[in-house]
Scaffold this motif. Sequence first.
Motif: not given
Length: 388
Positions: A3, A31, A312
């Motif tokens: 990620d 993540a 993200l």
Amino acid sequence: MHDILIIGGGYAGLWAAFGAARQLDLAGREAEIALVTREPYLTARPRLYERDLAPGEARLPLAPMLQTIGAELVVGEVTGIDAPARRVTLADGRSLTARVIVLAAGSRAALPAIPGLAEHAEGIDDADQSARLWRRLAAFEGKAPAVAVIGGGFTGIELATELAGWRDAKAPGARIVLIDQGPIAAGYAGAARGVIGDALSSLGVRTRAGSAVAAVEAGGLRFADGDRLGCDVAVWTGGLEPSPLNRLIDAPKNAIGRLKVDAALRVDGLDGWLAAGDVAAAGVEGGNSTTMSCQHALSSGAFAGNNAARLLLGEAPLAYTPRPYVTCLDLGPAGALLTRGFEREVAMRGAEAKALKTSINRQLIVPPVEGGRAALLAAAAPERWMTR
Ligand SMILES: Cc1cc2nc3c(=O)[nH]c(=O)nc-3n(C[C@H](O)[C@H](O)[C@H](O)COP(=O)(O)OP(=O)(O)OC[C@H]3O[C@@H](n4cnc5c(N)ncnc54)[C@H](O)[C@@H]3O)c2cc1C
């Protein structure tokens, strides 16, 4: 695919990892964060001029800290970057891709093409170089060597004044000379430059301004004007340049090759890329750019990590607004000099400034490992680093 991938395990990269983990925690999300770096240590670069630096202080293992915050450590040398694809390749052939990448590959000593420089001059750019310099000097204890420090900027001044302390303790007959092709302490003016000049002369450090070194030889230096200076040890402190990885990224850069970033530390024109620390020139107070300094590496690293996670998660990134710039210059046995602002106005000097410099080197820039996960994440809270 990761990620978040952080390139570089210096101050900017490590604080980016703390920041990314912190922001994910706040959002209650998980993540995959990875940090790729050449050595499994955080090197205390700003302390490498110190003569009594213990190996455990010069290098702090990254693995326990990254493990504590739930990030992966990948040890390897990044040699290739496909920026649009957000893919990096390592010297051993591995490749890594990520949704968001933070480039924090830092800087290195700029070595101009001066004959003999690489072969004969020592450096203090990494922990091995620093240890080698002090080992080499140890062989001169009780003797009267001549030591030339080439480069009269911040690092050269800190080293030359530290060497004065070493001379007084170990080699009273030693001669120390600080050399620059331009003025000594060019980054300072007025009263601040006066404080530095007084410190150098009170410590008996000779200076040689306006003297360009044209060659470094086994027993001395040759200058552009043909003059020669004999010396037993020469040390190069002639400045830093951003990581050569910047050259692999097709994006706008400043005159010395630092990447231009927007107010949220995103690389101009490159989707999913942020940059922090010495590789990037970010806008700060008064139309200035971040300096290659720990203050800006730590703060921009923390912000970039938080912003990597926010991107993200689809959240708006934070604007990078670090505290006003200050700098604290060690002057060895003559104390230290704290200046404020990009004009470097004298704010504190002598023993008081030295105590501050010691606390910066031994506390402020040291990751709070003992405090566990909460302390590591709190170290990258943007409010810790921003204008109040
Ligand atoms: C001797 C010296 C004294 C200094 N004194 C001061 C001071 O008093 N005050 C101050 O504020 N600043 C000082 N600085 C500057 C300060 O150290 C830097 O600004 C700071 O370290 C920048 O942090 P960074 O994380 O951006 O980069 P770096 O510290 O350079 O870290 C970069 C990291 O990336 C890794 N890396 C680089 N390329 C690759 C690659 N291709 N593949 C994998 N990994 C890679 C490196 O191994 C390193 O771990 C000094 C620097 C030196 C050398």
